[in-house]
Design a protein around this motif. Sequence first.
Motif, mmCIF file in Angstrom:
data_model
loop_
_atom_site.group_PDB
_atom_site.id
_atom_site.type_symbol
_atom_site.label_atom_id
_atom_site.label_comp_id
_atom_site.label_asym_id
_atom_site.label_seq_id
_atom_site.Cartn_x
_atom_site.Cartn_y
_atom_site.Cartn_z
ATOM 1 N N ALA A 46 0.849 -1.203 0.000
ATOM 2 C CA ALA A 46 0.000 0.000 0.000
ATOM 3 C C ALA A 46 0.880 1.247 0.000
ATOM 4 O O ALA A 46 2.032 1.209 0.440
ATOM 5 N N SER A 47 0.292 2.335 -0.458
ATOM 6 C CA SER A 47 1.039 3.582 -0.617
ATOM 7 C C SER A 47 1.568 4.098 0.731
ATOM 8 O O SER A 47 0.836 4.130 1.718
ATOM 9 N N GLY A 48 2.840 4.481 0.745
ATOM 10 C CA GLY A 48 3.433 5.099 1.939
ATOM 11 C C GLY A 48 4.178 4.122 2.839
ATOM 12 O O GLY A 48 5.013 4.541 3.644
ATOM 13 N N TYR A 49 3.920 2.820 2.707
ATOM 14 C CA TYR A 49 4.490 1.858 3.659
ATOM 15 C C TYR A 49 5.959 1.544 3.358
ATOM 16 O O TYR A 49 6.772 1.399 4.273
ATOM 17 N N THR A 50 6.301 1.405 2.080
ATOM 18 C CA THR A 50 7.699 1.119 1.734
ATOM 19 C C THR A 50 8.587 2.303 2.113
ATOM 20 O O THR A 50 9.656 2.139 2.685
ATOM 21 N N GLU A 51 8.102 3.522 1.822
ATOM 22 C CA GLU A 51 8.872 4.721 2.162
ATOM 23 C C GLU A 51 9.090 4.785 3.669
ATOM 24 O O GLU A 51 10.180 5.101 4.148
ATOM 25 N N ASN A 52 8.048 4.489 4.424
ATOM 26 C CA ASN A 52 8.165 4.538 5.883
ATOM 27 C C ASN A 52 9.182 3.511 6.371
ATOM 28 O O ASN A 52 10.014 3.800 7.237
ATOM 29 N N ARG A 53 9.129 2.318 5.780
ATOM 30 C CA ARG A 53 10.079 1.280 6.206
ATOM 31 C C ARG A 53 11.508 1.737 5.932
ATOM 32 O O ARG A 53 12.399 1.585 6.781
#
Length: 521
Positions: free
Chosen positions: A332-339
């Motif tokens: 989902a959008s935003g989760y990879t960046e947060n990780r």
Amino acid sequence: MSAPHSPVGAVGPAGRAAAPGRTLIVSNRLPVTARIVGGEVRLQESDGGLATGLRSVHEDQGGLWIGWSGLTDRAALRGHHVIASRLHDVGALSVPLSEEEVAGYYRGFSNSALWPVLHDCLRQPLVGGRDWELYRAVNERYADVVAEHLRAGDRVWIHDFHLMLLPRLVRDRCPGARIGLFLHTPFPPAESFATLPEASALLEGVLGANLIGFHTRDYGRHFTAAVKLILGRPTANYETEADAHQPSVFTCPMGIDVPFFAAWTRKPAVITEAAQIRGDCGGPLFVGIDRLDYTKGIAERLRAFERLLELEPGLRGRARLIQVAVPSREDASGYTENRRTVEALVARINHRYGDDEWTPVEYRYRRVDTATLVALYRAADVMLVTPVCDGMNLVAKEFVACRDDEDGVLVLSSWAGAAAELHAAVLTDPNNLDDLVRAYRAALEMSAVERRVRMRHLRLTVETHDVFQWSKRFLEALGGPVGHFAGNKPRLTGRESAGLRVLHESDGHRPVADWRRGRAG
Ligand code: ADP
Ligand code: F6P
């Protein structure tokens, strides 16, 4: 629209299904989630507060739980029998979803559009129209399954933002049904919610319910304001001839299964593991346990820990932070960046301050089992629950339930729904780095007496407002049979707002008084 697939699973363990007046729990996630591991279907307990909290209620009450197994219908074909039999054992029924539906309804509309808006994080991009179509279609599918299984005397308890259209869709199919919806997320100010092009359709969907539950009064107030702003409903004029029902908004903060956690704290294996986690480094131990979600404020927490080490050389070589992050919604959008942000911060802190003898941040990117979870709660000197926005946050309550030693400090974000109840925590604003550092310092400097006084207050709240009391209050307010829950009915007082009845409890639940007035140290 009729169901294109037939549901997987069965109606529940023998005997239970035949009982009259069941509660049909309906949610996206079931208490167990199926995954393909090494070509095989594996079922494990679902992560997240909804599944862990409602599991105990469902086990206690029986009834039927309708939701998604976690696999797309093609993948589920391979393990059809395993999944059906395991779901049968836990009284659950799976609604099959295709790969396209999971992409559009779950990852797309629910988690990439609705989730950020509900958490008032407008930085996330909104998604395209196809996702909305699939969200609608999946809600229709759920409505067909509910209508198929609903019997006279049953009531329907729908959960969460994935199914906001469902109350109206069930109402269309079964006009006389008792329908409750509980939203486990925050509800943002009306103007924020209005930024969603689909806002009015979602509100109309929700208003098909008889009772709409929120964790805090603020969320309920925002919802009522949104009905007024977006639907332009004139006050006290909501009731229509077609529905002949008046939806009510109910504040009802969710709790946890306290005896479950209390029993785990006494297990010898947990006591041993807690001692191992503490080790012999002699410094303070900070712990964070979350789904890896940008709303949980893990990056903010790490930055504050780094700043603490910068400001307090005496903590270097001694203080540790164990951060457990369960993988979540990875596509989902935003989760990879947060990780990426979180992992880069962990690396930077360990590079700047770590040495051969000492690693300041231990990062565990995985789910842990209950024994380890409880051992971590027991081992923590300072529990960090610092979401930038969170509907409730059950981790905070689980930590408290595990601390019958009346020790340990809870550092809690004011932006978590739990802060409305857990006043004796050290409250903080995670958006403000200095304030987070202040909270960490306050926790480290706190006397043993003050820790005990605060923990006693916290435990009183968590013990008296547990998950069973929560579900009992909601279901009693919804009406209809209440299973075998004992106790008095809450006394509800109502007032009209935007044509909705807004119910408040007057059953003795008083927020813990400002703990400072009772300060012992
Ligand atoms: P959310 O519902 O947003 O995930 P909550 O704090 O309300 O947040 O609930 C999280 C639930 O998931 C808790 O029951 C907690 O014990 C569990 N959990 C969180 N992280 C982990 C983890 N790494 N391993 C196992 N369980 C976890
Ligand atoms: O807190 C919101 C929520 O949807 C919970 O209801 C749920 O338990 C959790 O997030 C986990 O999310 P998912 O089902 O997407 O893994």
